[in-house]
Design a protein around this motif. Structure first.
Motif, PDB file in Angstrom:
ATOM      1  N   UNK A  22      39.237  52.131 -32.791  1.00 50.49           N
ATOM      2  CA  UNK A  22      38.718  51.978 -31.436  1.00 50.49           C
ATOM      3  C   UNK A  22      39.771  52.307 -30.376  1.00 50.49           C
ATOM      4  N   UNK A  23      41.051  52.265 -30.744  1.00 53.97           N
ATOM      5  CA  UNK A  23      42.118  52.583 -29.788  1.00 53.97           C
ATOM      6  C   UNK A  23      42.033  54.038 -29.309  1.00 53.97           C
ATOM      7  N   UNK A  24      41.321  54.865 -30.043  1.00 49.27           N
ATOM      8  CA  UNK A  24      41.117  56.249 -29.634  1.00 49.27           C
ATOM      9  C   UNK A  24      40.548  56.332 -28.218  1.00 49.27           C
ATOM     10  N   UNK A  25      39.738  55.340 -27.845  1.00 48.05           N
ATOM     11  CA  UNK A  25      38.999  55.378 -26.587  1.00 48.05           C
ATOM     12  C   UNK A  25      39.688  54.644 -25.436  1.00 48.05           C
ATOM     13  N   UNK A  26      40.872  54.090 -25.647  1.00 48.05           N
ATOM     14  CA  UNK A  26      41.500  53.243 -24.629  1.00 48.05           C
ATOM     15  C   UNK A  26      41.603  53.909 -23.260  1.00 48.05           C
ATOM     16  N   UNK A  27      42.060  55.156 -23.231  1.00 47.79           N
ATOM     17  CA  UNK A  27      42.238  55.846 -21.960  1.00 47.79           C
ATOM     18  C   UNK A  27      40.933  56.075 -21.236  1.00 47.79           C
ATOM     19  N   UNK A  28      39.883  56.353 -21.989  1.00 49.81           N
ATOM     20  CA  UNK A  28      38.568  56.588 -21.379  1.00 49.81           C
ATOM     21  C   UNK A  28      37.957  55.268 -20.919  1.00 49.81           C
ATOM     22  N   UNK A  30      39.481  52.556 -20.050  1.00 51.19           N
ATOM     23  CA  UNK A  30      40.209  52.057 -18.878  1.00 51.19           C
ATOM     24  C   UNK A  30      39.696  52.689 -17.595  1.00 51.19           C
ATOM     25  N   UNK A  31      39.200  53.917 -17.693  1.00 44.98           N
ATOM     26  CA  UNK A  31      38.710  54.627 -16.516  1.00 44.98           C
ATOM     27  C   UNK A  31      37.235  54.365 -16.236  1.00 44.98           C
ATOM     28  N   UNK A  32      36.523  53.786 -17.201  1.00 39.47           N
ATOM     29  CA  UNK A  32      35.079  53.568 -17.040  1.00 39.47           C
ATOM     30  C   UNK A  32      34.680  52.105 -16.875  1.00 39.47           C
ATOM     31  N   UNK A  33      35.580  51.182 -17.212  1.00 40.29           N
ATOM     32  CA  UNK A  33      35.165  49.781 -17.324  1.00 40.29           C
ATOM     33  C   UNK A  33      34.821  49.134 -15.978  1.00 40.29           C
ATOM     34  N   UNK A  34      35.161  49.769 -14.854  1.00 42.59           N
ATOM     35  CA  UNK A  34      34.741  49.211 -13.572  1.00 42.59           C
ATOM     36  C   UNK A  34      33.280  49.503 -13.265  1.00 42.59           C
ATOM     37  N   UNK A  35      32.720  50.498 -13.946  1.00 40.76           N
ATOM     38  CA  UNK A  35      31.334  50.899 -13.677  1.00 40.76           C
ATOM     39  C   UNK A  35      30.413  50.707 -14.876  1.00 40.76           C
ATOM     40  N   UNK A  36      30.984  50.528 -16.060  1.00 43.53           N
ATOM     41  CA  UNK A  36      30.183  50.407 -17.278  1.00 43.53           C
ATOM     42  C   UNK A  36      30.713  49.255 -18.131  1.00 43.53           C
ATOM     43  N   UNK A 156      51.146  58.600 -27.513  1.00 43.27           N
ATOM     44  CA  UNK A 156      50.888  59.135 -28.845  1.00 43.27           C
ATOM     45  C   UNK A 156      51.498  58.328 -29.974  1.00 43.27           C
ATOM     46  N   UNK A 157      52.779  57.946 -29.852  1.00 41.87           N
ATOM     47  CA  UNK A 157      53.454  57.210 -30.927  1.00 41.87           C
ATOM     48  C   UNK A 157      52.846  55.831 -31.131  1.00 41.87           C
ATOM     49  N   UNK A 241      39.570  62.702 -26.673  1.00 46.43           N
ATOM     50  CA  UNK A 241      39.722  61.474 -25.878  1.00 46.43           C
ATOM     51  C   UNK A 241      41.165  61.147 -25.534  1.00 46.43           C
ATOM     52  N   UNK A 242      42.101  61.623 -26.341  1.00 45.80           N
ATOM     53  CA  UNK A 242      43.518  61.369 -26.081  1.00 45.80           C
ATOM     54  C   UNK A 242      44.154  62.498 -25.277  1.00 45.80           C
ATOM     55  N   UNK A 243      43.710  63.740 -25.508  1.00 51.15           N
ATOM     56  CA  UNK A 243      44.270  64.880 -24.789  1.00 51.15           C
ATOM     57  C   UNK A 243      43.811  64.939 -23.331  1.00 51.15           C
ATOM     58  N   UNK A 244      42.543  64.592 -23.101  1.00 50.10           N
ATOM     59  CA  UNK A 244      41.956  64.763 -21.777  1.00 50.10           C
ATOM     60  C   UNK A 244      41.151  63.529 -21.345  1.00 50.10           C
ATOM     61  N   UNK A 245      41.756  62.343 -21.293  1.00 49.80           N
ATOM     62  CA  UNK A 245      40.980  61.139 -20.976  1.00 49.80           C
ATOM     63  C   UNK A 245      40.360  61.146 -19.581  1.00 49.80           C
ATOM     64  N   UNK A 246      41.094  61.659 -18.592  1.00 45.35           N
ATOM     65  CA  UNK A 246      40.583  61.646 -17.215  1.00 45.35           C
ATOM     66  C   UNK A 246      39.343  62.530 -17.057  1.00 45.35           C
TER      67      UNK A 246
END
Length: 273
Positions: A22-28, A30-36, A156-157, A241-246
């Motif tokens: 599930x950590x794969x999605x952390x960046x995404x 973090x950017x969506x949790x204010x609306x979803x 990444x690490x 999801x890690x290369x282009x989270x924004x």
């Protein structure tokens, strides 16, 4: 299954692929949790979820377990997002529970029986050979292949360490081997092209232009088979999801908001748009 939940608003379920978490999605998230309201699961044998025995009905069983999460959280419909093998789980969930899927997004979709896994990992599927080579292949995969794949990603690490955690220790390489033996693509994915045309929910498909694991043809084929699908390409490797989270988070939010609005409008308003 281990579940991460955060945010508020329309619910989204995120399903990772193999062998991540599930950590794969952390960046995404973090950017969506204010609306979803964002939910992310660890699939069996990965992240913080124990491994389950695989059988012929494994994907249906997995869909049923995921739907228990929906019921437990009093959700009628949610958006479902999958990456890599998580796309396989996502489309099977949509197959068995279409009435509970509002929209779907598939990133690097590993959906078709022609899938050719990384050649070193294919050796782990073979009895005896896999047991003997597991320590060497595991070392090459995690210390070389995955390090290179995640080299230019956010944290990444740190994320690689989390992905590797269930497969660390003296017996970790054989745990990794057992997860990879969940099924052969030629048989596990044989029915997918047949039921994709029956998935009517709006679907957005992402492909990475530098993806060496999943061919572009898979994304294009999926977008042609799923009736209400569209496809976009990002300058990214396999781990979009890690290369282009924004940009991924932005496109997901636009896609979900757009289709939520269209479904909530009265018929006469939809005609005038």
């Amino acid at each position: 299954m281990h579940l991460v939940r955060c945010g508020s608003g329309d619910p989204i379920l995120f399903i990772h692929g193999m062998p991540t978490s599930s950590r794969l999605w952390n960046g995404i998230i973090a950017r969506l949790c204010e609306r979803f309201t964002c939910f992310a699961v660890d699939l069996p044998g990965m992240g913080d979820t124990p491994r389950e025995r695989y059988d012929a009905g494994y994907l249906r069983h997995l869909a049923e377990e995921i739907d228990k999460i929906r019921v437990a959280n009093n959700i009628d419909k949610w958006h479902v997002v999958g990456h890599d093998a998580g796309s396989v789980v996502a489309v099977h969930y949509a197959r068995y529970f279409p009435q509970h899927v509002a929209c779907m997004a598939l990133l690097s979709p590993a959906l078709f029986p022609e899938l050719r896994p990384f050649y070193l990992l294919e050796a782990l599927r073979k009895p005896i050979v896999g047991e003997v080579l597991a320590p060497l292949i595991g070392l090459i995969f995690w210390k070389i292949a995955m390090q290179r794949a995640l080299a230019n990603t956010e944290k990444g690490c740190e994320i690689l360490d989390h992905f590797y955690k269930p497969f660390s220790g003296l017996s970790g390489c054989w745990k990794f081997m057992r997860v990879l033996r969940w099924g052969k693509p030629t048989s596990v994915l044989a029915e997918v092209p047949l039921f994709l045309p029956k998935l009517l929910m709006p679907t957005l498909i992402f492909h990475g232009s530098q993806d060496v694991a999943i061919p572009e043809e898979f994304a294009r084929r999926a977008s042609s088979l799923i009736p209400n699908a569209s496809m976009i390409t990002f300058d990214s490797g396999h781990f979009i999801p890690l290369n282009q989270p924004e940009p991924v988070a932005t496109r997901l939010a636009m896609f979900f908001d757009q289709h939520f609005l269209l479904h909530s409008l009265p018929d006469e308003s939809m005609v005038s748009i």
